[in-house]
Motif scaffolding. Sequence first.
Motif, PDB file in Angstrom:
ATOM      1  N   THR A 198       0.855  -1.178   0.000  1.00  0.00           N
ATOM      2  CA  THR A 198       0.000   0.000   0.000  1.00  0.00           C
ATOM      3  C   THR A 198       0.888   1.224   0.000  1.00  0.00           C
ATOM      4  OG1 THR A 198      -1.943   1.052   0.984  1.00  0.00           O
ATOM      5  CG2 THR A 198      -0.250   0.260   2.520  1.00  0.00           C
ATOM      6  N   SER A 199       0.304   2.352  -0.318  1.00  0.00           N
ATOM      7  CA  SER A 199       1.059   3.601  -0.337  1.00  0.00           C
ATOM      8  C   SER A 199       0.117   4.747   0.009  1.00  0.00           C
ATOM      9  CB  SER A 199       1.669   3.838  -1.724  1.00  0.00           C
ATOM     10  OG  SER A 199       0.638   4.125  -2.664  1.00  0.00           O
ATOM     11  N   SER A 200       0.709   5.846   0.415  1.00  0.00           N
ATOM     12  CA  SER A 200      -0.090   7.036   0.713  1.00  0.00           C
ATOM     13  C   SER A 200      -0.825   7.500  -0.539  1.00  0.00           C
ATOM     14  CB  SER A 200       0.814   8.152   1.252  1.00  0.00           C
ATOM     15  OG  SER A 200       1.399   7.754   2.467  1.00  0.00           O
ATOM     16  N   THR A 201      -0.183   7.387  -1.695  1.00  0.00           N
ATOM     17  CA  THR A 201      -0.803   7.782  -2.966  1.00  0.00           C
ATOM     18  C   THR A 201      -2.050   6.946  -3.221  1.00  0.00           C
ATOM     19  OG1 THR A 201       1.362   8.412  -3.838  1.00  0.00           O
ATOM     20  CG2 THR A 201      -0.393   8.025  -5.456  1.00  0.00           C
ATOM     21  N   GLU A 202      -1.945   5.635  -3.002  1.00  0.00           N
ATOM     22  CA  GLU A 202      -3.090   4.751  -3.209  1.00  0.00           C
ATOM     23  C   GLU A 202      -4.234   5.100  -2.252  1.00  0.00           C
ATOM     24  OE1 GLU A 202      -4.342   0.028  -2.952  1.00  0.00           O
ATOM     25  OE2 GLU A 202      -2.309   0.614  -2.400  1.00  0.00           O
ATOM     26  N   ILE A 203      -3.899   5.407  -1.020  1.00  0.00           N
ATOM     27  CA  ILE A 203      -4.926   5.747  -0.029  1.00  0.00           C
ATOM     28  C   ILE A 203      -5.651   7.029  -0.423  1.00  0.00           C
ATOM     29  CG2 ILE A 203      -5.297   6.458   2.379  1.00  0.00           C
ATOM     30  CD1 ILE A 203      -2.913   4.413   2.988  1.00  0.00           C
ATOM     31  N   LYS A 204      -4.895   8.040  -0.858  1.00  0.00           N
ATOM     32  CA  LYS A 204      -5.530   9.299  -1.305  1.00  0.00           C
ATOM     33  C   LYS A 204      -6.454   9.040  -2.491  1.00  0.00           C
ATOM     34  CE  LYS A 204      -1.454  11.310  -1.224  1.00  0.00           C
ATOM     35  NZ  LYS A 204      -0.245  12.052  -0.941  1.00  0.00           N
ATOM     36  N   GLN A 205      -6.010   8.189  -3.421  1.00  0.00           N
ATOM     37  CA  GLN A 205      -6.828   7.859  -4.590  1.00  0.00           C
ATOM     38  C   GLN A 205      -8.108   7.142  -4.165  1.00  0.00           C
ATOM     39  OE1 GLN A 205      -6.133   9.016  -7.669  1.00  0.00           O
ATOM     40  NE2 GLN A 205      -8.158   8.250  -8.211  1.00  0.00           N
ATOM     41  N   ARG A 206      -8.010   6.245  -3.197  1.00  0.00           N
ATOM     42  CA  ARG A 206      -9.191   5.530  -2.704  1.00  0.00           C
ATOM     43  C   ARG A 206     -10.189   6.512  -2.083  1.00  0.00           C
ATOM     44  NH1 ARG A 206      -8.678  -0.088  -2.458  1.00  0.00           N
ATOM     45  NH2 ARG A 206     -10.341  -0.218  -0.909  1.00  0.00           N
ATOM     46  N   ILE A 207      -9.687   7.516  -1.368  1.00  0.00           N
ATOM     47  CA  ILE A 207     -10.568   8.515  -0.756  1.00  0.00           C
ATOM     48  C   ILE A 207     -11.291   9.301  -1.848  1.00  0.00           C
ATOM     49  CG2 ILE A 207     -10.644  10.644   0.624  1.00  0.00           C
ATOM     50  CD1 ILE A 207      -8.292   9.419   2.280  1.00  0.00           C
ATOM     51  N   ILE A 208     -10.549   9.717  -2.855  1.00  0.00           N
ATOM     52  CA  ILE A 208     -11.137  10.473  -3.972  1.00  0.00           C
ATOM     53  C   ILE A 208     -12.234   9.648  -4.645  1.00  0.00           C
ATOM     54  CG2 ILE A 208     -10.648  11.348  -6.317  1.00  0.00           C
ATOM     55  CD1 ILE A 208      -7.847  12.188  -5.139  1.00  0.00           C
ATOM     56  N   GLU A 209     -11.965   8.344  -4.804  1.00  0.00           N
ATOM     57  CA  GLU A 209     -12.934   7.455  -5.465  1.00  0.00           C
ATOM     58  C   GLU A 209     -14.014   6.950  -4.508  1.00  0.00           C
ATOM     59  OE1 GLU A 209     -10.420   4.409  -7.092  1.00  0.00           O
ATOM     60  OE2 GLU A 209      -9.521   5.787  -8.567  1.00  0.00           O
ATOM     61  N   GLU A 210     -13.989   7.453  -3.264  1.00  0.00           N
ATOM     62  CA  GLU A 210     -14.946   7.064  -2.227  1.00  0.00           C
ATOM     63  C   GLU A 210     -14.946   5.555  -1.985  1.00  0.00           C
ATOM     64  OE1 GLU A 210     -18.761   9.091  -2.319  1.00  0.00           O
ATOM     65  OE2 GLU A 210     -17.885  10.664  -3.574  1.00  0.00           O
ATOM     66  N   ARG A 211     -13.747   4.970  -2.017  1.00  0.00           N
ATOM     67  CA  ARG A 211     -13.570   3.557  -1.695  1.00  0.00           C
ATOM     68  C   ARG A 211     -13.068   3.463  -0.262  1.00  0.00           C
ATOM     69  NH1 ARG A 211      -9.511   2.070  -5.950  1.00  0.00           N
ATOM     70  NH2 ARG A 211      -9.547  -0.022  -5.056  1.00  0.00           N
ATOM     71  N   PRO A 212     -13.290   2.345   0.424  1.00  0.00           N
ATOM     72  CA  PRO A 212     -12.898   2.242   1.836  1.00  0.00           C
ATOM     73  C   PRO A 212     -11.382   2.245   2.051  1.00  0.00           C
ATOM     74  CG  PRO A 212     -13.774   0.146   1.031  1.00  0.00           C
ATOM     75  CD  PRO A 212     -13.966   1.146  -0.064  1.00  0.00           C
ATOM     76  N   ILE A 213     -10.984   2.846   3.182  1.00  0.00           N
ATOM     77  CA  ILE A 213      -9.568   2.855   3.566  1.00  0.00           C
ATOM     78  C   ILE A 213      -9.372   2.292   4.980  1.00  0.00           C
ATOM     79  CG2 ILE A 213      -8.966   4.809   2.068  1.00  0.00           C
ATOM     80  CD1 ILE A 213      -8.934   6.512   4.747  1.00  0.00           C
ATOM     81  N   HIS A 214     -10.434   1.782   5.585  1.00  0.00           N
ATOM     82  CA  HIS A 214     -10.394   1.314   6.982  1.00  0.00           C
ATOM     83  C   HIS A 214      -9.168   0.479   7.318  1.00  0.00           C
ATOM     84  CE1 HIS A 214     -14.734   2.266   6.912  1.00  0.00           C
ATOM     85  NE2 HIS A 214     -14.522   2.558   8.176  1.00  0.00           N
ATOM     86  N   PHE A 215      -8.839  -0.480   6.478  1.00  0.00           N
ATOM     87  CA  PHE A 215      -7.773  -1.416   6.822  1.00  0.00           C
ATOM     88  C   PHE A 215      -6.411  -0.992   6.274  1.00  0.00           C
ATOM     89  CE2 PHE A 215     -11.743  -3.859   6.926  1.00  0.00           C
ATOM     90  CZ  PHE A 215     -11.746  -4.162   8.278  1.00  0.00           C
ATOM     91  N   PHE A 216      -6.351   0.183   5.657  1.00  0.00           N
ATOM     92  CA  PHE A 216      -5.095   0.686   5.096  1.00  0.00           C
ATOM     93  C   PHE A 216      -4.371   1.618   6.057  1.00  0.00           C
ATOM     94  CE2 PHE A 216      -7.507  -0.712   1.511  1.00  0.00           C
ATOM     95  CZ  PHE A 216      -6.591  -1.130   0.576  1.00  0.00           C
TER      96      PHE A 216
END
Length: 190
Positions: free
Chosen positions: A154-172
């Motif tokens: 995982t990466s911070s970039t991926e987490i930011k992208q998931r937030i933008i796409e309104e996908r879950p980040i709970h376990f990241f």
Amino acid sequence: MMKKVGILGGTFDPPHIGHFIIADEVKHALSLDEIWFIPTNEPPHKRQAMMSNQHRIGMLEEVTKEFSYFKVNTIEMERIGKSYTIETVKQLKKRFPMIQFYFIIGADMVEYLPHWQEINELIKLIQFVGVKRSGYTLSTDYPILEVNIPLIETSSTEIKQRIIEERPIHFFVPEQVYSYIKEHRLYGFK
């Protein structure tokens, strides 16, 4: 007896589980007393952080306050301009002469070591600790200690992208970081 402290630098924009797993694994593998998270002000090899220094420190502090051996050190944020490790290490050694520092880097940075500012002086001042990263090797002519860690893709970039796409980040991210992002509506969190 000298205290042994591991240093984990990064933008921490946001800090994620990979950062904390690395820190915890290295601390225990090398019997370190503490791990200091040092958020960069302006890294020489990356774009500037998306979030403010205040929020990046806030997220780190939320997690580190629950672990006595995790600390946040803002030494790099006290400087203006690009942040080079050699300057940070010299300042740390001057401020804390009774601490032996271990600088934790991913395998991607191990491969990049020949390009680091004043690397030949730096390796005399600090012990590098290399941790595996997918797609990279830990082979180098520089003296590094290797610590095997579970590979967390995982990466911070991926987490930011998931937030933008309104996908879950709970376990990241740790729960404390998730709550902080949600409370402050960071990265466009809805």
